[in-house]
Enzyme design. Structure first.
Site, mmCIF file in Angstrom:
data_model
loop_
_atom_site.group_PDB
_atom_site.id
_atom_site.type_symbol
_atom_site.label_atom_id
_atom_site.label_comp_id
_atom_site.label_asym_id
_atom_site.label_seq_id
_atom_site.Cartn_x
_atom_site.Cartn_y
_atom_site.Cartn_z
ATOM 1 N N GLU A 43 0.618 -0.639 0.170
ATOM 2 C CA GLU A 43 0.160 -0.224 -0.059
ATOM 3 C C GLU A 43 1.285 1.127 0.280
ATOM 4 O OE1 GLU A 43 -3.335 0.972 -0.510
ATOM 5 O OE2 GLU A 43 -3.477 -1.379 -1.304
ATOM 6 N N CYS A 198 -13.082 1.627 -14.825
ATOM 7 C CA CYS A 198 -13.274 2.708 -14.647
ATOM 8 C C CYS A 198 -12.024 3.987 -15.255
ATOM 9 C CB CYS A 198 -14.009 3.395 -13.395
ATOM 10 S SG CYS A 198 -15.135 4.880 -13.590
ATOM 11 N N CYS A 204 -17.599 2.070 -20.529
ATOM 12 C CA CYS A 204 -18.545 1.427 -19.562
ATOM 13 C C CYS A 204 -19.165 0.291 -19.739
ATOM 14 C CB CYS A 204 -19.402 2.859 -20.135
ATOM 15 S SG CYS A 204 -18.528 4.224 -18.906
ATOM 16 N N CYS A 207 -19.084 -2.276 -17.299
ATOM 17 C CA CYS A 207 -18.905 -1.967 -16.195
ATOM 18 C C CYS A 207 -20.052 -2.221 -15.600
ATOM 19 C CB CYS A 207 -18.945 -0.219 -16.036
ATOM 20 S SG CYS A 207 -19.027 -0.009 -13.940
ATOM 21 N N CYS A 213 -25.318 4.432 -13.217
ATOM 22 C CA CYS A 213 -23.900 5.868 -13.746
ATOM 23 C C CYS A 213 -24.708 7.200 -13.564
ATOM 24 C CB CYS A 213 -23.005 5.546 -14.243
ATOM 25 S SG CYS A 213 -21.911 6.501 -14.152
#
Length: 352
Positions: A43, A198, A204, A207, A213
């Site tokens: 991370e 995205c 899209c 998605c 959305c």
DNA sequence: AAGGCGGGGTG
DNA sequence: CACCCAGCCTT
């Protein structure tokens, strides 16, 4: 419910989790095993850094520092040497400090309270949530670049997330959609969705959130999130000395603050190089004919033009100390060098 | 609230 | 060239 109405939070999570099972990334190096230590290292490396860049660094770092005890026991120079080239070197210094705090104050383990984790050096709210959720499935939200992008588009949140008010809205939304029981899979799923679907050129049609959305319903989801206000970056110039002697090249440790803090680098001469050498080294140098070409290095907030000047030390009185060393690129293990300095030094040497 | 802090990928 | 990327810290 009409096309651009946000789904209830449970439906949002269900759609994302269902997509994750089939299309998420399940084989990233830090996922097997996803221990708090490995998730933490990954991370921090991934802060402002793409996955493909991080993977080889992660493998080398984990091979050298397999657990928090080995990291805490290491020298700072060793940690920085394994970070060199990744950038944002405060991350490495904070990582090292954090390892020592974990060992000396927390029995070598991360606390369970989110705020306690976020209080550790180099760990903010999002990284703390990621560590606790991805390694222990603790129910915490995250807000990295991927999650910001997905939520800003889905809810059509205007403005640049660098603005406090925009970030606060996005945090509220992230908390609202993160499910209590499957935060681990959900957070990984949101990052995968942001990275693979995205993204800059959103796909899209693939998605799981396309039917609700708002950004897509408006026509162009890429207007979200808002762009950072642009500023012009200044040009800085410097002269770097490649001084040969003692079987190597002279390196100096950079100060603890500013650019490349704590790394090893070539000496920067202000003014005439020969005068600089007499005053700073107490020795003469002979300038050599073959200096590498001027190179330009781009930072986020300024450009740097580096003029390399090659020389040879005239007497062998300059010794290494805590902040100065002679480095032989052919036989020594590389210390932590800034990327452009590394490129400069490892170019082909003149045979003389 | 704003700016400092790297380097590589991409268009 | 510009912008972006699994952000955090200091002022």
């Amino acid at each position: 419910m009409s096309a651009a109405d946000p789904a209830p939070a449970e439906d949002f999570a269900t759609a994302v989790l269902d997509w994750f099972e089939r299309h998420g990334r399940h084989d990233l190096p830090w996922q097997h095993p996803a221990t708090p230590y490995r998730v933490w290292i990954s991370e921090v490396m991934l802060q402002q850094t793409q996955v493909s860049t991080v993977i080889p660094y992660f493998e080398r770092f984990l091979a050298r520092f397999p657990d928090v005890e080995s990291l805490a026991a290491a020298d700072r120079d060793d940690v920085l040497a394994h970070w060199a080239g990744l950038g944002y070197y405060a991350r490495a210094r904070n990582l090292h400090r954090c390892a020592r705090m974990l060992v000396s104050q927390h029995n070598g383990e991360f606390p369970h309270a989110l705020d306690d984790v976020a209080a550790l050096p180099g760990i903010g709210r999002s990284t703390a949530g990621a560590i606790l959720s991805l390694s222990r499935n603790a129910p915490h939200a995250i807000l990295d670049g991927n999650v910001k992008r997905v939520l800003a588009r889905y809810y059509a949140v205007p403005g640049w997330p660098g603005q406090t008010a925009v970030a606060r809205r996005l945090w509220t939304l992230s908390e609202a959609v993160t499910p209590r029981r499957r935060a681990r899979d959900f957070n990984q799923a949101m990052m995968d969705l942001g990275a693979t679907v995205c993204n800059r050129q959103p796909q899209c049609q693939r998605c799981p959130l396309r039917s609700d959305c708002r950004g897509l319903a408006e026509g162009d989801p890429t207007v979200y999130p808002g762009r950072r206000p642009r500023r012009q970056k200044p040009l800085r110039q410097t002269t770097m000395l490649i001084i040969h002697g003692h079987g190597g090249i002279l390196l100096e440790r950079r100060p603890d603050t500013g650019i490349w803090a704590g790394l090893w680098s070539l000496p920067e001469a202000t003014g005439d190089p020969e005068t600089w050498a007499r005053e700073q080294l107490g020795a003469g140098i002979q300038l050599l004919e073959e200096s590498p070409a001027t190179l330009r290095h781009e930072f986020t907030h300024f450009s740097l033009e580096i003029q390399p000047v090659r020389g040879r030390l005239m007497d062998e009185t300059v010794v290494a100390d805590n902040d100065r060393l002679w480095y032989d690129p052919l036989s020594d293990e590389a210390p932590g060098l800034p990327a452009p300095v590394h490129r400069l030094i490892h170019q082909k040497e003149p045979s003389e």
